[in-house]
Design a protein around this motif. Structure first.
Motif, PDB file in Angstrom:
ATOM      1  N   PRO A 481       0.727  -1.128   0.032  1.00 28.49           N
ATOM      2  CA  PRO A 481       0.062   0.149  -0.160  1.00 28.49           C
ATOM      3  C   PRO A 481       0.799   1.243  -0.024  1.00 28.49           C
ATOM      4  N   LYS A 482       0.482   2.210  -0.972  1.00 32.54           N
ATOM      5  CA  LYS A 482       1.329   3.442  -0.907  1.00 32.54           C
ATOM      6  C   LYS A 482       0.576   4.283  -0.001  1.00 32.54           C
ATOM      7  N   TYR A 483      -0.641   4.319   0.001  1.00 28.60           N
ATOM      8  CA  TYR A 483      -1.505   5.286   1.032  1.00 28.60           C
ATOM      9  C   TYR A 483      -2.905   4.780   0.612  1.00 28.60           C
ATOM     10  N   PHE A 484      -3.853   5.459   1.552  1.00 29.86           N
ATOM     11  CA  PHE A 484      -5.182   5.000   1.884  1.00 29.86           C
ATOM     12  C   PHE A 484      -6.149   6.275   1.479  1.00 29.86           C
ATOM     13  N   VAL A 485      -6.806   6.248   0.564  1.00 24.19           N
ATOM     14  CA  VAL A 485      -7.659   7.115  -0.132  1.00 24.19           C
ATOM     15  C   VAL A 485      -8.861   7.295   0.827  1.00 24.19           C
ATOM     16  N   PRO A 486      -9.225   8.441   1.413  1.00 21.72           N
ATOM     17  CA  PRO A 486     -10.319   8.403   2.284  1.00 21.72           C
ATOM     18  C   PRO A 486     -11.650   8.534   1.458  1.00 21.72           C
ATOM     19  N   LEU A 492     -10.063   8.362  -8.821  1.00 22.31           N
ATOM     20  CA  LEU A 492      -9.956   8.328 -10.065  1.00 22.31           C
ATOM     21  C   LEU A 492      -8.750   9.371 -10.175  1.00 22.31           C
ATOM     22  N   ALA A 493      -9.026  10.471  -9.663  1.00 26.35           N
ATOM     23  CA  ALA A 493      -8.097  11.928 -10.139  1.00 26.35           C
ATOM     24  C   ALA A 493      -6.953  11.607  -9.573  1.00 26.35           C
ATOM     25  N   LEU A 494      -6.782  10.961  -8.401  1.00 25.65           N
ATOM     26  CA  LEU A 494      -5.520  10.603  -7.793  1.00 25.65           C
ATOM     27  C   LEU A 494      -4.775   9.530  -8.644  1.00 25.65           C
ATOM     28  N   PHE A 500       5.702  16.639 -11.547  1.00 26.62           N
ATOM     29  CA  PHE A 500       6.992  16.628 -11.076  1.00 26.62           C
ATOM     30  C   PHE A 500       6.990  17.724  -9.716  1.00 26.62           C
ATOM     31  N   TYR A 501       5.888  18.199  -9.558  1.00 22.62           N
ATOM     32  CA  TYR A 501       5.703  19.122  -8.482  1.00 22.62           C
ATOM     33  C   TYR A 501       4.824  18.495  -7.364  1.00 22.62           C
ATOM     34  N   LYS A 502       4.217  19.318  -6.317  1.00 16.43           N
ATOM     35  CA  LYS A 502       3.558  18.651  -5.343  1.00 16.43           C
ATOM     36  C   LYS A 502       2.442  17.650  -5.800  1.00 16.43           C
ATOM     37  N   PRO A 503       2.347  16.394  -5.221  1.00 20.10           N
ATOM     38  CA  PRO A 503       1.417  15.490  -5.803  1.00 20.10           C
ATOM     39  C   PRO A 503       0.366  15.634  -4.931  1.00 20.10           C
ATOM     40  N   ASP A 504      -0.913  15.109  -5.493  1.00 16.48           N
ATOM     41  CA  ASP A 504      -2.138  15.478  -5.007  1.00 16.48           C
ATOM     42  C   ASP A 504      -2.290  14.271  -3.678  1.00 16.48           C
ATOM     43  N   TRP A 505      -1.346  13.310  -3.369  1.00 13.10           N
ATOM     44  CA  TRP A 505      -1.484  12.703  -2.569  1.00 13.10           C
ATOM     45  C   TRP A 505      -0.890  13.359  -1.060  1.00 13.10           C
ATOM     46  N   PHE A 506      -0.316  14.478  -1.431  1.00 13.03           N
ATOM     47  CA  PHE A 506       0.282  15.235  -0.233  1.00 13.03           C
ATOM     48  C   PHE A 506      -0.475  15.106   1.127  1.00 13.03           C
ATOM     49  N   ASP A 507      -1.722  15.698   0.978  1.00  9.83           N
ATOM     50  CA  ASP A 507      -2.425  15.919   2.329  1.00  9.83           C
ATOM     51  C   ASP A 507      -2.828  14.485   2.781  1.00  9.83           C
ATOM     52  N   ILE A 508      -3.110  13.487   2.002  1.00  9.95           N
ATOM     53  CA  ILE A 508      -3.456  11.899   2.569  1.00  9.95           C
ATOM     54  C   ILE A 508      -2.116  11.400   3.232  1.00  9.95           C
ATOM     55  N   THR A 746       7.291  24.348  -1.327  1.00  7.26           N
ATOM     56  CA  THR A 746       6.699  23.019  -1.574  1.00  7.26           C
ATOM     57  C   THR A 746       5.593  23.160  -2.568  1.00  7.26           C
ATOM     58  N   ASP A 747       4.735  24.271  -2.307  1.00  5.13           N
ATOM     59  CA  ASP A 747       3.804  24.435  -3.375  1.00  5.13           C
ATOM     60  C   ASP A 747       4.005  24.816  -4.628  1.00  5.13           C
ATOM     61  N   LEU A 748       5.272  25.595  -4.967  1.00  2.00           N
ATOM     62  CA  LEU A 748       5.361  26.154  -6.295  1.00  2.00           C
ATOM     63  C   LEU A 748       6.560  25.633  -7.092  1.00  2.00           C
ATOM     64  N   ASP A 749       7.490  25.389  -6.132  1.00  2.00           N
ATOM     65  CA  ASP A 749       8.781  24.930  -6.831  1.00  2.00           C
ATOM     66  C   ASP A 749       8.823  23.142  -7.336  1.00  2.00           C
ATOM     67  N   LEU A 750       9.633  22.727  -8.148  1.00  2.00           N
ATOM     68  CA  LEU A 750       9.803  21.398  -8.369  1.00  2.00           C
ATOM     69  C   LEU A 750      10.447  20.568  -7.401  1.00  2.00           C
ATOM     70  N   TRP A 751       9.900  19.385  -7.034  1.00  2.00           N
ATOM     71  CA  TRP A 751       9.955  18.665  -5.900  1.00  2.00           C
ATOM     72  C   TRP A 751      11.508  17.949  -6.355  1.00  2.00           C
ATOM     73  N   PRO A 752      12.357  17.813  -5.142  1.00  2.00           N
ATOM     74  CA  PRO A 752      13.481  16.796  -5.387  1.00  2.00           C
ATOM     75  C   PRO A 752      12.780  15.372  -5.123  1.00  2.00           C
ATOM     76  N   TRP A 753      13.391  14.530  -6.012  1.00  3.99           N
ATOM     77  CA  TRP A 753      12.995  12.865  -5.863  1.00  3.99           C
ATOM     78  C   TRP A 753      14.245  11.953  -5.555  1.00  3.99           C
ATOM     79  N   TRP A 754      15.175  12.038  -6.405  1.00  2.00           N
ATOM     80  CA  TRP A 754      16.419  11.553  -6.151  1.00  2.00           C
ATOM     81  C   TRP A 754      17.373  11.545  -7.180  1.00  2.00           C
TER      82      TRP A 754
END
Length: 848
Positions: A481-486, A492-494, A500-508, A746-754
């Motif tokens: 499991p990556k995360y659990f959708v409330p 579907l949108a998730l 490459f930016y802030k992902p939609d699963w951030f709040d979850i 975090t909201d506007l800039d590209l995220w680091p990943w690896w």
């Protein structure tokens, strides 16, 4: 990179260098060729006379091994190598692939001078087009990584693209990447040149000779059976390309080599009215799914369509690869894309549509290394249409592996042992390569998942977790499991969110992390590899003490974090071991270590011992309870108190009840499910390194702050001890470091990943190995290794704590540099409670 130029080997064999080596063999009839007597023994037998087999032979002979026999079932370079499109590209997502391609480029550049055989090497450069901003970001990430390893490249404008290639339509482009030192070459002639040089160094080469199977005794290669007799040998190298899979299964002890062929198409045109110059750059239009290169004044263009056609599912087909049936209807989308990019080609005459097979692997990475089942059996195959680019470097690394026991670079991402048996079935491979081939050119954002070949391995809790909103990722064939959708989230949108930016699963993930810190979460970790090692006497402890760096002679019930090291002190595995009884141990390792770890243990355990090694991964469901209320939940499920006296840290005593009981009891404590994204955030902000991402077989405990997991004076020798003692005396040349981004939005800039370059005082010093957003610090945290390169010579020097602490750091994310604070050891006070960005004081991190 992109397969298959029609090249007639005989035409190029007229060069003097090739005649000197093979004139006698060329004049033989087929009957005479069959009558040639093979040697009865050799140190190494290589199967496959394409660019992979000849590269391995070339590099082994350069390293001093002379007793080598190379066997080719047809003619040299007449398989996949013969059809290669001849494009040598260094622009790769993986650093190890960039290094292999860069080495290949340098090798092929000097090969003609070394051997006297013309290879057609022409430095044309490559231009990678971007039709979207996301594609341009992807190119910028590659560009920054190429620059720091010494490969020239730059991001350019559409106007500059038009200047480099005047036939291109650039109106829909947002930018591009130019790699000026990329080249084109005749792949068949490169293979012949490698074979010629190997022959001059003592390698014996025989074509028209088929390997029937490899002979094995007690898990060790002993020889090969061919259609012309047997050859005794200590090492066998499977470079059979299209036929590597079938050859592996034909052995006395079958070996799984997961690859599958697909049809691959490209067209050849007549020369243009004004023929293209030989230096015209190669064009890669990934958004259009095509590549284009100059070919004899005309065009060679192919691509990777969305609906590939797998072939040879039933097994071995041809001795030498022939041009398959034309299919213009299938190629039409790629042809349309080509004409949109180069409208002037519409009136140009097409000579031929070439259709040839190309092999692909389950994860788009090539396969190399020693078999986990048979010692001395090595593999180099499955190039995913990048055989020419990788051939030189891959052959070099495999030769190093055979001669020295390990290659000079970390190649875990390419190691055969990353796969299990479930990933080798023909059905799985057929479906997976239909997904993989289009992915070659698809935009790959961080943390994407394969869609085919799923649910091969699942936890007993899978259905229950899935019903509660689990979104799944796959690791070594295991669903996690990556995360659990409330219930209130748009599922579907998730699933379709790619950025490459802030992902939609951030709040979850934030809510799961918060629960882990303030209440209690349960994470299903059943996928982790689990072994039991037992003996009738004391041998289990004795052997494990030799194989592991920490002291395992602990009281029954205690758990030890330790490493399984190699002779240079690097991590072959990072694991936890519980002592279940005086003569029984339970070992827990990362999920993708199942095959690699098993092979290492079997290789180093005494052959005539009373030890029993059992893979018990399937026997146990592992539940990880995290959070301050975890003890409360366990207390209600256990007959013993969960106090430190009765249940200290790193201690195992009782089995948990089933998942339902844990959840029922935990309701009043705010229990919830959590996934691996939350776990990743927690482990990175706690500065915990993970094997395969942060540490590998070239990383020692002293380089990553794990001295406490090594007992140099535990009373007996262990593998890697001498190397660690020497390193302790001399100092380390890289050091694992945490970086906290300082001026990153975090909201506007590209995220680091690896893989992002790390700069110290403006000088490149290393790359990030993993990163995550820290919900406690409200900032991004990156982990990576810092090196100390001499400004005068470029040589590596000792990295001290003072060197780390006195630097000013930046992390390069797709060409943008962000300031970062570095620290060497986790500071507990940072994680005791949540603080706002503006109130956070990070100055104390610099010196601790």
């Amino acid at each position: 990179m992109f397969c298959r130029l029609l090249s007639v080997v005989g035409r190029q064999r007229t060069s003097p260098g090739w005649q000197n080596w093979s004139s006698a063999r060329n004049s033989m009839s087929a009957a005479e060729a069959r009558s040639v007597a093979l040697p009865t023994q050799a140190q190494v037998v290589i199967c496959g006379g394409g660019i992979m087999g000849t590269s391995v032979a070339y590099h082994l002979s350069k390293m001093g091994w002379k007793d080598i026999v190379l066997l080719e079932q047809g003619r040299l370079a007449a398989g996949s190598t013969r059809f290669c499109a001849g494009i040598l590209s260094t622009a790769r997502h993986l650093t190890i692939e960039q290094k292999m391609a860069d080495y290949s480029n340098k090798l092929y550049h000097q090969l003609e001078q070394e051997t006297g055989i013309q290879t057609g090497y022409t430095r044309t450069g490559s231009v990678f087009l971007a039709q979207t901003q996301d594609r341009l970001i992807s190119l910028k990430r590659i560009n920054s990584r190429l620059n720091v390893i010494g490969i020239p490249s730059e991001i350019i404008s559409p106007k500059k693209v038009a200047e480099l290639h005047h036939l291109l339509n650039v109106h829909d482009l947002v930018g591009a990447m130019h790699v000026p030192e990329d080249a084109v070459v005749s792949s068949a002639d490169v293979a012949l040149a490698l074979a010629s040089a190997a022959s001059q160094n003592g390698v014996q080469i025989y074509d028209q000779t088929s390997v029937l199977h490899v002979m094995v005794k007690k898990g060790q290669v002993t020889g090969v059976e061919t259609d012309k007799g047997q050859i005794e040998c200590q090492y066998f190298v499977n470079c059979a390309g299209q036929w590597a899979y079938e050859l592996g299964l034909s052995n006395e002890e079958p070996i799984s080599i997961p690859l599958h062929a697909c049809e691959h198409f490209y067209l050849l045109t007549r020369p243009l009215e004004t023929p293209l110059q030989s230096s015209t750059p190669t064009i890669v239009d990934a958004d259009g799914r095509i590549y284009i290169r100059n070919w004899q004044g005309g065009i060679l263009s192919g691509g990777f369509e969305k609906n590939p056609k797998p072939i040879f599912t039933e097994g071995k087909n041809q001795l030498e690869i022939q041009n398959l049936q034309e299919d213009w209807d299938h190629f039409e989308p790629l042809l349309s894309s080509l004409l949109r990019r180069m409208p002037e080609l519409e009136s140009l005459e097409i000579m031929k549509l070439v259709n040839c097979p190309e092999t692909f692997t389950p994860d788009m990475r090539c396969i190399m290394g020693e078999s986990p089942a048979v010692q001395g059996y090595f593999v180099l195959a499955g190039m995913n249409s990048a055989g020419l680019s990788f051939g030189g470097g891959a052959g070099k690394y495999l030769a190093e592996w055979m001669v020295h026991g390990y290659p000079s670079e970390n190649v875990w991402e390419l190691d055969l042992k990353r796969f299990g048996a479930l990933q080798s079935s023909r059905t799985f491979l057929r479906h997976r390569v239909m997904e993989v081939m289009p992915l070659i050119y698809d935009l790959k954002v961080p943390r994407w998942d394969f869609q085919t070949g799923r649910q091969l391995r699942t936890s007993p809790l899978y259905d229950r977790l899935d019903a509660q909103g689990a979104r799944w990722m796959e690791k070594h064939g295991f669903e996690r499991p990556k995360y659990f959708v409330p219930p209130d989230k748009d599922l579907l949108a998730l699933e379709q969110s790619k950025t490459f930016y802030k992902p939609d699963w951030f709040d979850i993930v934030e809510s799961e992390v918060k629960c882990c810190k303030e209440a209690v979460c349960v994470i299903d970790m059943s996928s982790f590899t689990k072994f039991e090692i037992t003996s009738t006497g004391d041998q289990a402890l004795e052997v494990l003490q030799y194989l592991f760096s920490n002291d395992l002679d602990v009281p029954v019930g205690h758990i030890v974090h330790t490493g399984m090291l190699n002779e240079v002190g690097g991590y072959e595995n990072d694991c936890s071991i519980a002592r279940l009884s005086k003569r029984s141990f339970f070992m827990i390792s990362p999920t993708d270590q199942q095959v690699h770890c098993w092979a290492w243990l079997k290789k180093h355990m005494p052959k005539d011992s009373n030890l029993l090694l059992e893979d018990v991964t399937w026997k146990y469901t592992a539940l990880n309870l995290i959070g301050p209320r975890a003890v409360d939940v366990l207390s209600e499920l256990s007959y013993a108190p969960m106090t430190p006296d009765h249940f200290p840290s790193l201690f195992c005593k009782y089995a948990l009840h089933v998942y339902n009981e844990v959840m029922n009891v935990g309701q009043k404590y705010g229990i919830r499910n959590a996934g691996y994204y939350a776990l990743r955030s927690l482990r990175i902000e706690k500065f915990f390194a993970f094997w395969g991402q942060d540490i590998n077989n070239l990383t020692t405990p002293l380089e990553c702050g794990r001295e406490s997991r090594v007992k140099l004076e535990k009373g007996m020798d262990f593998i890697g001890r001498d190397a660690l003692l020497q390193q302790k005396q001399n100092g380390v040349y890289k050091r694992f470091t945490m970086f906290i981004l300082d001026d990153h939005d975090t909201d506007l800039d590209l995220w680091p990943w690896w893989g992002e370059p790390i700069y110290r005082n403006g000088q490149y010093v290393g790359k990030t190995t993993s990163s995550a957003y820290s919900y406690s610090l409200e900032r991004h945290v990156c982990l990576g290794f810092v090196h100390n390169f001499s400004e005068d010579t470029g040589e590596e020097q000792v990295v001290t704590a003072d060197f780390i602490n006195r630097g000013e750091y930046e992390i390069d994310i797709a060409g943008y540099r962000f300031q970062a604070k570095a620290k060497l050891y986790p500071v507990a006070s940072l994680f005791t409670h949540k603080r706002r960005k503006d109130d956070m004081e990070l100055s104390d991190l610099h010196g601790k």
